[in-house]
Design an enzyme around this catalytic site. Structure first.
Site, PDB file in Angstrom:
ATOM      1  N   HIS A   9       0.783  -1.417  -0.036  1.00  0.00           N
ATOM      2  CA  HIS A   9       0.050  -0.019   0.084  1.00  0.00           C
ATOM      3  C   HIS A   9       1.065   1.146  -0.079  1.00  0.00           C
ATOM      4  CE1 HIS A   9       0.915   0.842   4.090  1.00  0.00           C
ATOM      5  NE2 HIS A   9       0.434  -0.560   4.444  1.00  0.00           N
ATOM      6  N   GLU A  82      -1.862  -7.306   6.693  1.00  0.00           N
ATOM      7  CA  GLU A  82      -0.539  -7.271   7.411  1.00  0.00           C
ATOM      8  C   GLU A  82      -0.712  -7.862   8.790  1.00  0.00           C
ATOM      9  OE1 GLU A  82       1.640  -3.544   7.217  1.00  0.00           O
ATOM     10  OE2 GLU A  82       0.186  -2.931   5.510  1.00  0.00           O
TER      11      GLU A  82
END
Length: 146
Positions: A9, A82
């Site tokens: 990201h 994550e």
């Protein structure tokens, strides 16, 4: 052969405020949005058959660079999140350095026995993410996914 593009990201609030945002749902910064625009240009000529993203906002906004201009739907996959950093989530890195220096060292060195309180280990993270990627690749034999 299936081709898989893995994209991190764009810059998120946790990056600039030095806060722990593993699975904490933070936004992209203005710089992160500029990175998304650059990513869109980079992926413009690349054919994709499907686009997957973690269900976190920063990841969905980043994935927009891959799917939106191609007219593809975004498919959310929580298995791509994550690392879950448990009780550390949304705390400043400096605070953890003061309150749990050994834990922070374990995180920074990818120690096999590392686990933030209430979080997941590196082995659990590896198993979850690699299993998810293999599942998605098997869903798209001979295709290209992002």
């Amino acid at each position: 052969m299936t081709r898989v593009y893995i994209v991190r990201h764009g810059e998120a609030e946790g990056n600039i405020y030095r806060r722990i945002h593993g699975q904490y749902d933070s936004n992209l910064t203005d710089n992160g949005l500029r990175q998304v625009a650059a990513l869109e240009e980079r992926f413009r000529p690349i054919h994709l058959d499907a686009v997957y993203s973690s269900d976190l906002r920063r990841c969905q906004k980043t994935a927009r660079a891959l799917y939106e201009h191609k007219g593809l739907p975004l498919q959310l996959e929580p298995g791509l999140r994550e690392m879950n950093l448990g009780q550390w989530e949304d705390h400043p890195w400096g605070e953890i350095g003061r309150t749990d220096p050994q834990g922070l060292l374990g995180f920074q060195t990818c120690a096999p026995d590392f686990r933030a309180p209430g979080g997941e280990s590196y082995e659990e993270l590896r198993t979850r993410v690699s299993g998810t990627i293999l599942k998605l690749a098997a869903r798209h034999p001979g295709e290209t996914i992002g």
